[in-house]
Design a protein around this motif. Structure first.
Motif, short mmCIF file in Angstrom:
data_model
loop_
_atom_site.label_atom_id
_atom_site.label_comp_id
_atom_site.label_asym_id
_atom_site.label_seq_id
_atom_site.Cartn_x
_atom_site.Cartn_y
_atom_site.Cartn_z
N ASN A 70 0.83 -1.20 0.00
CA ASN A 70 0.00 0.00 0.00
C ASN A 70 0.87 1.26 0.00
OD1 ASN A 70 -1.84 1.84 2.42
ND2 ASN A 70 -2.43 1.66 0.28
N ALA A 71 1.95 1.24 0.78
CA ALA A 71 2.84 2.41 0.85
C ALA A 71 3.48 2.67 -0.50
CB ALA A 71 3.91 2.18 1.91
N LEU A 72 3.96 1.63 -1.16
CA LEU A 72 4.60 1.80 -2.46
C LEU A 72 3.59 2.21 -3.52
CD1 LEU A 72 7.00 -1.29 -2.33
CD2 LEU A 72 7.61 1.12 -2.01
N ASP A 73 2.36 1.72 -3.39
CA ASP A 73 1.30 2.14 -4.32
C ASP A 73 1.03 3.63 -4.17
OD1 ASP A 73 0.98 -0.41 -5.31
OD2 ASP A 73 -0.76 -0.90 -4.07
N ARG A 74 1.07 4.12 -2.93
CA ARG A 74 0.82 5.55 -2.70
C ARG A 74 1.88 6.42 -3.36
NH1 ARG A 74 -0.41 5.90 3.74
NH2 ARG A 74 -1.07 8.02 3.25
N LEU A 75 3.07 5.87 -3.52
CA LEU A 75 4.15 6.61 -4.17
C LEU A 75 4.08 6.51 -5.69
CD1 LEU A 75 7.06 5.59 -1.80
CD2 LEU A 75 6.18 7.90 -2.12
N GLY A 76 3.26 5.60 -6.20
CA GLY A 76 3.13 5.45 -7.64
C GLY A 76 4.34 4.81 -8.29
N LEU A 77 5.07 3.99 -7.53
CA LEU A 77 6.28 3.37 -8.06
C LEU A 77 5.97 2.06 -8.76
CD1 LEU A 77 8.65 3.93 -5.01
CD2 LEU A 77 8.72 5.15 -7.19
N ASP A 78 6.76 1.76 -9.78
CA ASP A 78 6.66 0.46 -10.43
C ASP A 78 8.02 0.08 -10.99
OD1 ASP A 78 6.98 2.06 -12.68
OD2 ASP A 78 4.89 1.91 -13.30
N GLY A 79 8.12 -1.09 -11.57
CA GLY A 79 9.35 -1.53 -12.21
C GLY A 79 10.50 -1.69 -11.24
N VAL A 80 11.71 -1.44 -11.76
CA VAL A 80 12.93 -1.63 -10.96
C VAL A 80 12.96 -0.71 -9.73
CG1 VAL A 80 15.44 -1.43 -10.97
CG2 VAL A 80 14.27 -2.51 -12.90
#
Length: 419
Positions: free
Chosen positions: A114-124
């Motif tokens: 959820n935290a990483l989703d909030r940052l909009g991060l993907d890939g490497v």
């Protein structure tokens, strides 16, 4: 090293008012307007360096036009916009971390996903930050604290974290900084680490630009207003800077002219000029750059440029960067600045136009310091240490000297994501 193709030239912008003399960006009157953010200052500084780079570069190589490129060896001010941009990327990471912390104070993340989703991060980037965050969580940090610390690295060379040894060392150092931070709540402790990095980068950016950039603007203004041909001798006798001594500047200039083509190039200014006030090296550097303009061959010109650049870089790192990175008496609302810089050293990188320099490349080219295969070489160094930093910078210079035109792909200065 293959040329990169993802860099974009910045629009060429002159800043005659902002660069009138010394730019004391951090002392604007509070009643006039809100204080600029670190990234706003960084944008002004990067644009200012671009302006100086073309003006001084055009003196050394008259064929250089605004927005164009030169095959002459880059001078210090050609490197400066890229170095400022690299610092700006670090501040961009701290701005993202602060933005995430503000959101986390309103609503905690339900999970690391959820935290990483909030940052909009993907890939490497998402993978590397997830791995780093998991290591921090294993040390007892909350999900939001771990994510906020990890996001500071997003604009750095996170590929080095693919090495498990570097990942574990970086996480251990980051965790130690967190636990050493004053305050009691996890988010407050995290913010202390974030603010420490932001202040360090911002203060260094300001200190170097006010001193080196301000001196260059004074020199270029003096040169523009002077009548008659400009010669190195006129620079040494007519141009002055506060805290510079004419006899010292002449001593450094004479050495540069006599030894510009020595191999290896002279780099230990402390041994060459003991007791010198390093501000004198700036006057000497401008005289050496004028000598380069008059050089009979490109090889002689380039050798002189490199000597002048080493003079400026020594003043920059010795008198401006070092006091910021290792201040006497750390503020009580910070963690160790030296510790923060050591933690980030393996991840440092700068795109000099399309020439990418990473500290890991430098460290991996050096002998193993401790002989321990469990210690990755980039983790054996610290950007806070003058000699570790100085030798890494010289390594970057040499790599860029082989591809001079590529440094004229100037960076597009960053915008504040919170602005």
């Amino acid at each position: 090293m293959l040329p990169r193709t993802d860099a974009h030239p910045a629009s060429f912008t002159r800043l005659p008012v902002l660069l009138g003399a010394l730019l004391f960006l951090s002392t604007r009157a509070a009643w006039a307007q809100p204080a600029p953010t670190p990234l706003e200052d960084n944008r002004t500084i990067t644009l200012g360096y671009i302006d100086i780079a073309y003006e001084l570069g055009g003196i050394i190589d008259p064929s250089l036009l605004p927005g164009g490129s030169s095959s002459a060896r880059p001078n210090w001010f050609t490197f400066a916009p890229h170095a400022s941009q690299a610092g700006g990327k670090g501040m961009y990471g701290t701005a993202l971390a602060r933005h995430f912390l503000a959101a986390a104070r309103l609503q905690s993340s339900l999970s690391l996903t959820n935290a990483l989703d909030r940052l909009g991060l993907d890939g490497v980037p998402r993978q590397r930050l997830q791995e780093l965050s998991l290591q921090l969580i294993a040390q007892g940090l909350t999900v939001d604290a771990a994510t906020a610390l990890s996001v500071m690295t997003t604009s750095l060379n996170i590929e080095v974290l693919a090495d498990p040894r570097t990942l574990l060392t970086t996480a251990a150092r980051m965790g130690a900084l967190y636990w050493s931070a004053p305050r009691s709540s996890p988010l407050d402790k995290t913010e202390v680490v974030v603010i420490t990095l932001e202040r360090t980068l911002h203060e260094g950016n300001l200190a170097i630009f006010n001193d080196i950039g301000g001196s260059a603007r004074l020199y270029l203004d003096w040169r523009r207003d002077a009548s008659g041909p400009i010669t190195p001798e006129r620079v040494l006798t007519e141009f002055t800077l506060v805290d510079a001594f004419a006899a010292e500047a002449r001593q450094a200039y004479d050495f540069a002219v006599a030894h510009a083509e020595d191999t290896p190039r002279a780099t230990r200014m402390d041994l060459l000029f003991p007791g010198m006030h390093w501000k004198s090296l700036l006057v000497a550097a401008f005289a050496v750059y004028e000598e380069a303009r008059l050089a009979p061959t490109p090889a002689r010109r380039d050798a002189l440029i490199a000597m002048g650049t080493n003079f400026v870089a020594w003043r920059e790192q010795r008198d401006q960067a070092q006091p910021v990175f290792t201040p006497t008496g750390s503020p009580t609302d910070e963690v160790s600045r030296a510790g923060v810089l050591q933690m980030l050293t393996p991840l440092l990188m700068t795109d000099f136009g399309t020439v990418r320099w990473t500290y890991a490349d430098y460290a991996n080219s050096q002998p193993d310091r401790d002989g321990n295969p469990l210690t990755p070489r980039p983790c054996e160094y610290s950007w806070a240490d003058f000699w570790d930093r100085w030798n890494g910078i010289l390594f970057a210079f040499d790599a860029a000297y082989a591809r001079p035109t590529e440094l004229w792909v100037m960076p597009e200065p960053l915008m504040d994501p919170l602005g």
